[in-house]
Scaffold this motif. Sequence first.
Motif, PDB file in Angstrom:
ATOM      1  N   MET A 216      45.037  31.915  41.619  1.00 49.96           N
ATOM      2  CA  MET A 216      45.387  33.605  41.610  1.00 49.96           C
ATOM      3  C   MET A 216      44.616  34.383  40.727  1.00 49.96           C
ATOM      4  SD  MET A 216      48.481  35.035  39.526  1.00 49.96           S
ATOM      5  CE  MET A 216      47.677  34.665  37.900  1.00 49.96           C
ATOM      6  N   LEU A 217      43.610  33.703  39.927  1.00 50.82           N
ATOM      7  CA  LEU A 217      43.018  33.946  39.295  1.00 50.82           C
ATOM      8  C   LEU A 217      41.394  34.979  39.501  1.00 50.82           C
ATOM      9  CD1 LEU A 217      43.428  32.622  34.899  1.00 50.82           C
ATOM     10  CD2 LEU A 217      44.139  35.077  36.302  1.00 50.82           C
ATOM     11  N   THR A 218      40.739  33.838  40.210  1.00 53.55           N
ATOM     12  CA  THR A 218      40.083  34.101  41.192  1.00 53.55           C
ATOM     13  C   THR A 218      40.137  34.778  42.769  1.00 53.55           C
ATOM     14  OG1 THR A 218      40.444  32.291  42.438  1.00 53.55           O
ATOM     15  CG2 THR A 218      38.999  31.830  40.790  1.00 53.55           C
ATOM     16  N   ALA A 219      41.474  34.990  43.083  1.00 58.31           N
ATOM     17  CA  ALA A 219      41.414  35.878  44.218  1.00 58.31           C
ATOM     18  C   ALA A 219      42.309  36.840  43.950  1.00 58.31           C
ATOM     19  CB  ALA A 219      42.577  35.150  44.782  1.00 58.31           C
ATOM     20  N   PHE A 220      42.752  37.263  42.901  1.00 58.54           N
ATOM     21  CA  PHE A 220      43.359  38.033  43.137  1.00 58.54           C
ATOM     22  C   PHE A 220      43.395  38.848  41.454  1.00 58.54           C
ATOM     23  CE2 PHE A 220      45.731  36.342  46.658  1.00 58.54           C
ATOM     24  CZ  PHE A 220      45.697  36.838  47.092  1.00 58.54           C
ATOM     25  N   GLY A 221      43.095  38.475  40.636  1.00 59.78           N
ATOM     26  CA  GLY A 221      42.849  38.469  38.964  1.00 59.78           C
ATOM     27  C   GLY A 221      42.100  39.949  38.836  1.00 59.78           C
ATOM     28  N   GLY A 222      41.228  40.351  39.259  1.00 58.97           N
ATOM     29  CA  GLY A 222      40.835  41.295  39.850  1.00 58.97           C
ATOM     30  C   GLY A 222      41.751  42.561  39.955  1.00 58.97           C
ATOM     31  N   ILE A 223      42.477  42.628  40.877  1.00 60.07           N
ATOM     32  CA  ILE A 223      42.678  42.841  41.914  1.00 60.07           C
ATOM     33  C   ILE A 223      43.842  43.900  41.034  1.00 60.07           C
ATOM     34  CG2 ILE A 223      44.090  43.764  43.845  1.00 60.07           C
ATOM     35  CD1 ILE A 223      42.071  41.534  44.957  1.00 60.07           C
ATOM     36  N   TYR A 224      44.208  42.817  40.038  1.00 55.87           N
ATOM     37  CA  TYR A 224      45.543  42.861  39.307  1.00 55.87           C
ATOM     38  C   TYR A 224      45.313  44.162  38.311  1.00 55.87           C
ATOM     39  CZ  TYR A 224      50.373  41.354  37.027  1.00 55.87           C
ATOM     40  OH  TYR A 224      50.962  41.377  35.957  1.00 55.87           O
ATOM     41  N   ALA A 225      44.103  43.800  37.884  1.00 55.88           N
ATOM     42  CA  ALA A 225      43.840  44.404  36.890  1.00 55.88           C
ATOM     43  C   ALA A 225      43.103  46.334  37.111  1.00 55.88           C
ATOM     44  CB  ALA A 225      42.226  44.311  35.978  1.00 55.88           C
ATOM     45  N   ILE A 226      43.114  46.067  38.365  1.00 55.85           N
ATOM     46  CA  ILE A 226      42.523  47.505  38.793  1.00 55.85           C
ATOM     47  C   ILE A 226      43.860  47.786  39.156  1.00 55.85           C
ATOM     48  CG2 ILE A 226      41.294  48.610  40.466  1.00 55.85           C
ATOM     49  CD1 ILE A 226      39.344  46.186  40.724  1.00 55.85           C
ATOM     50  N   GLU A 227      45.150  47.352  39.619  1.00 58.93           N
ATOM     51  CA  GLU A 227      46.143  47.960  40.654  1.00 58.93           C
ATOM     52  C   GLU A 227      46.625  48.250  39.024  1.00 58.93           C
ATOM     53  OE1 GLU A 227      49.723  46.719  43.036  1.00 58.93           O
ATOM     54  OE2 GLU A 227      47.536  46.168  44.290  1.00 58.93           O
ATOM     55  N   TYR A 228      47.179  47.961  38.552  1.00 57.57           N
ATOM     56  CA  TYR A 228      48.284  47.859  37.223  1.00 57.57           C
ATOM     57  C   TYR A 228      47.717  48.383  36.332  1.00 57.57           C
ATOM     58  CZ  TYR A 228      51.843  45.039  40.075  1.00 57.57           C
ATOM     59  OH  TYR A 228      52.312  44.549  40.966  1.00 57.57           O
ATOM     60  N   PHE A 229      46.187  48.445  35.775  1.00 51.93           N
ATOM     61  CA  PHE A 229      45.423  48.817  34.304  1.00 51.93           C
ATOM     62  C   PHE A 229      44.902  49.238  34.975  1.00 51.93           C
ATOM     63  CE2 PHE A 229      47.128  44.209  33.877  1.00 51.93           C
ATOM     64  CZ  PHE A 229      48.353  44.777  33.602  1.00 51.93           C
ATOM     65  N   HIS A 230      44.065  49.982  36.308  1.00 55.80           N
ATOM     66  CA  HIS A 230      42.732  51.417  36.249  1.00 55.80           C
ATOM     67  C   HIS A 230      41.531  50.447  35.651  1.00 55.80           C
ATOM     68  CE1 HIS A 230      46.708  53.194  37.800  1.00 55.80           C
ATOM     69  NE2 HIS A 230      47.463  53.602  36.907  1.00 55.80           N
ATOM     70  N   ALA A 231      41.234  49.165  36.107  1.00 56.24           N
ATOM     71  CA  ALA A 231      40.105  48.438  35.702  1.00 56.24           C
ATOM     72  C   ALA A 231      39.400  49.696  36.101  1.00 56.24           C
ATOM     73  CB  ALA A 231      40.308  47.573  35.465  1.00 56.24           C
ATOM     74  N   ASP A 232      38.157  49.635  36.131  1.00 58.97           N
ATOM     75  CA  ASP A 232      37.445  49.445  36.583  1.00 58.97           C
ATOM     76  C   ASP A 232      36.757  48.191  36.671  1.00 58.97           C
ATOM     77  OD1 ASP A 232      35.201  49.120  34.395  1.00 58.97           O
ATOM     78  OD2 ASP A 232      35.164  51.082  34.285  1.00 58.97           O
TER      79      ASP A 232
END
Length: 391
Positions: A216-232
């Motif tokens: 989950m972290l490798t596939a979606f961890g970055g997407i999770y941070a971008i979607e919920y916390f607006h990370a660049d």
Amino acid sequence: MWTVIILLAFTFMARASNNMIQTTVPLIAREYFNATEAEIGLLSSVISVSSFIATMWVNARLDSVKRRILFEASTLLYFLIFIIYPFVNYIGLWLTSVAVGFLLGIIMPNVATSSSIIGKDQGTRERVIALYTFALSLSLTIGPIIESIILRYFTLRDAFLFFSVFSAVMVALSPKLPFPAEKPGGVRFKLSSIWGKASFRIAIYNNAMYSLPFAMLTAFGGIYAIEYFHADNSLVYLLFAAFFTTSFATRLYISIRPIRDVKYASISMSILTIVGMVVMTLSPNMYAYAVALAILGIPHGLTYPLSLIVISRDSRDDERNIMNSAFSSIMTIIGILSPIALGISAELLGLRYMTIIVEASVVFFTWLLYRSLRELNPNVLLAKNTPNLAR
């Protein structure tokens, strides 16, 4: 001492070059051949499936003499593939990927087996296992940095020629790695008998428990941070640094202070995984999310070495290859299926609710793990007189 240094150098070169292939081949497929997302995903799966076939149906069935010959030949072919990769067409990309997966399915389980037979006593062997997994982590930290520097000045295809140096070192070191002594023709692969060992089931449940969170972290961890916390994108990689830093530190720690109590380490790992996942699910901001990743890095650093240690304590030298091969094969299957299951869950439920599914899987495998821990031989469960570098 020299044997350990050779093992660590070989491990570093093998894992760094392996990771380079896994991350660069998809980019080449996209940039040079305009491959679709589905084709890229299938290409990655082909490498894993080929590796599984080699580990399960070839490596596990050979005695030590034949396996060493195949191992040394595989490192040579692995080097040649790095020379070939920059010049392949689209069909050639698929064929070389199948080949490299097969070769890695021979190389990596034998390196794991070598790490578990160095040393005259069990405590020393477990320290070497910890150092081996530390070298794996170090390669995943330094390898991408090296490739990042190369790609500033050269193309993706050129990067393979630079990393061929890594595989060339493997060719030179391969004859010096230790192999367990076995009677020719005396080894037979029987998964049913291996599964009967509580130690083998514990190794599987340990890794299965953490497989979905890591996938989950490798596939979606970055997407999770971008979607919920607006990370660049820059911040996303900084968040992953928190995860890999605690993983790296954990493996460094157990290299100095080897694991003694398998039950304590296993249950602690499970609890930390559950806590990290809950913190992730409930994270109100980026800072809490970073804490969740840092927590999850600790069991990531502990999972694989703990599994190898349990197998090492409850197997003879001539059984080690069969158990490690079966272990690697089952983990490869789980690694193939996990992203598929997560993708379906994310599509149906959304990313945040997908984490609840992952938490449920952790609880389930923790329950199976606890049941098998109760069956484990006390001498395997708790190591006595384990040496300690801190003393």
